[in-house]
Design a protein around this motif. Structure first.
Motif, PDB file in Angstrom:
ATOM      1  N   GLY A 196      43.496  27.709 -70.945  1.00 38.82           N
ATOM      2  CA  GLY A 196      42.353  28.027 -70.088  1.00 38.82           C
ATOM      3  C   GLY A 196      41.376  26.871 -69.978  1.00 38.82           C
ATOM      4  N   THR A 201      40.104  30.549 -74.242  1.00 37.00           N
ATOM      5  CA  THR A 201      40.489  31.246 -73.005  1.00 37.00           C
ATOM      6  C   THR A 201      41.910  30.832 -72.603  1.00 37.00           C
ATOM      7  OG1 THR A 201      39.670  29.534 -71.495  1.00 37.00           O
ATOM      8  CG2 THR A 201      38.102  31.254 -72.153  1.00 37.00           C
ATOM      9  N   ILE A 244      38.609  38.608 -68.616  1.00 38.00           N
ATOM     10  CA  ILE A 244      37.312  37.987 -68.270  1.00 38.00           C
ATOM     11  C   ILE A 244      37.079  38.110 -66.767  1.00 38.00           C
ATOM     12  CG2 ILE A 244      35.878  35.893 -68.327  1.00 38.00           C
ATOM     13  CD1 ILE A 244      37.562  34.966 -70.777  1.00 38.00           C
ATOM     14  N   ARG A 284      40.618  36.230 -72.551  1.00 34.84           N
ATOM     15  CA  ARG A 284      40.327  35.708 -73.889  1.00 34.84           C
ATOM     16  C   ARG A 284      41.649  35.471 -74.617  1.00 34.84           C
ATOM     17  NH1 ARG A 284      35.287  37.390 -76.327  1.00 34.84           N
ATOM     18  NH2 ARG A 284      36.018  36.102 -78.052  1.00 34.84           N
TER      19      ARG A 284
END
Ligand code: 5GP
Length: 253
Positions: A18, A23, A71, A82
């Motif tokens: 992420g 993330t 999220i 997450r």
């Protein structure tokens, strides 16, 4: 587009690194598999629908205080989540007999159960995700007794929410599978609903007609999976506006 680091690729999704630590980006593929990947197909549009539907269920759960990994949705096929430590269990909640339970106990598909029944499978494709008793889970250290108590409480809340939402659009929630992840805040652990919630992991039957609107359509060759998932999305009001699933023209010769 910049290349991204692939963290994991499963049967229906890919996880990428992420934008921030902690993330991940979850990408929904169009691939459909059944019977432990013995049956495979690419179902155009499935990933887009599951991305939307999972967003819908996860945000709904969060709105009633059930923690999830979700999220935000990033685009048609991706959502920001997450990063969690997945507990290696499939948590299955059943309201009516179907699938492996109906087969195991010789029950009629659709027979109501006296109360929601929760069971656990050990997540291992090579073994075919075998059903495991709580004793194994604790003895092998996959989860503690306290974790299991928390997981059961979470699963029942998900069941109440999902059953109610589906009932509101004329659909019976027969059963479903969720996965649970751990998030660590220093030494404190929180358990959250992870992975996805979509017609890939639920059994959904139309209340009036009993028509199947879930992955059993693919497992049992009952028609178009995209049509079934589109119908669920349409009833819930979550059809992406720029994806139209047009029926194929009938060829007249
Ligand atoms: P059964 O044990 O009857 O095959 O499945 C019970 C429920 O859990 C069904 O809604 C089924 O779709 C879901 N489920 C069980 N195993 C898996 C799995 O490996 N992947 C997905 N997506 N769903 C599963």
């Amino acid at each position: 587009m910049a290349r991204r680091k692939k963290i994991y690729e499963g049967k229906a999704k890919i996880l990428y690194e992420g934008p921030e630590p902690g993330t991940l980006v979850q990408y929904f593929k169009d691939d459909a598999t059944a019977f432990n990947a013995e049956k495979k197909a690419v179902i155009e549009g499935k990933g887009v629908l599951n991305n939307r539907l999972s967003e819908f269920f996860m945000t709904g759960l969060q709105s009633i205080g059930v923690p999830t990994h979700f999220i935000k949705r990033l685009n048609m096929r991706e959502q920001l989540i997450r990063q969690v430590e997945i507990i290696p269990l499939e948590v299955i909640v059943r309201n009516f007999a179907a699938g492996s339970m109906a087969k195991r106990l010789g029950m009629e598909e659709g027979a109501p159960l006296p109360r929601p029944i929760i069971e656990f499978s050990y997540k291992d494709d090579k073994l075919g995700d075998p059903l495991v008793p709580e004793e194994y889970i604790i003895a092998f250290g996959w989860a503690s007794q306290q974790d299991l108590d928390d997981i059961v409480a979470l699963a029942l809340r998900v069941n109440d929410f999902m059953s109610g939402v589906m009932h509101g659009v004329g659909i019976k929630l027969i059963d479903f599978k969720i996965e649970i992840g751990r998030i660590w805040d220093n030494d404190f652990q929180r358990l959250v609903v992870a992975d996805e919630i979509s017609p890939d992991s639920c059994r959904l039957w139309d209340i009036e007609t009993g028509q199947k609107l879930d992955k059993d359509v693919f497992r049992k060759d009952l028609g178009s999976l995209t049509d079934a998932y589109t119908e669920v999305a349409r009833r819930l009001g979550v059809l992406p506006s720029n994806v139209t699933h047009r029926p194929r023209p009938t060829l007249i010769n």
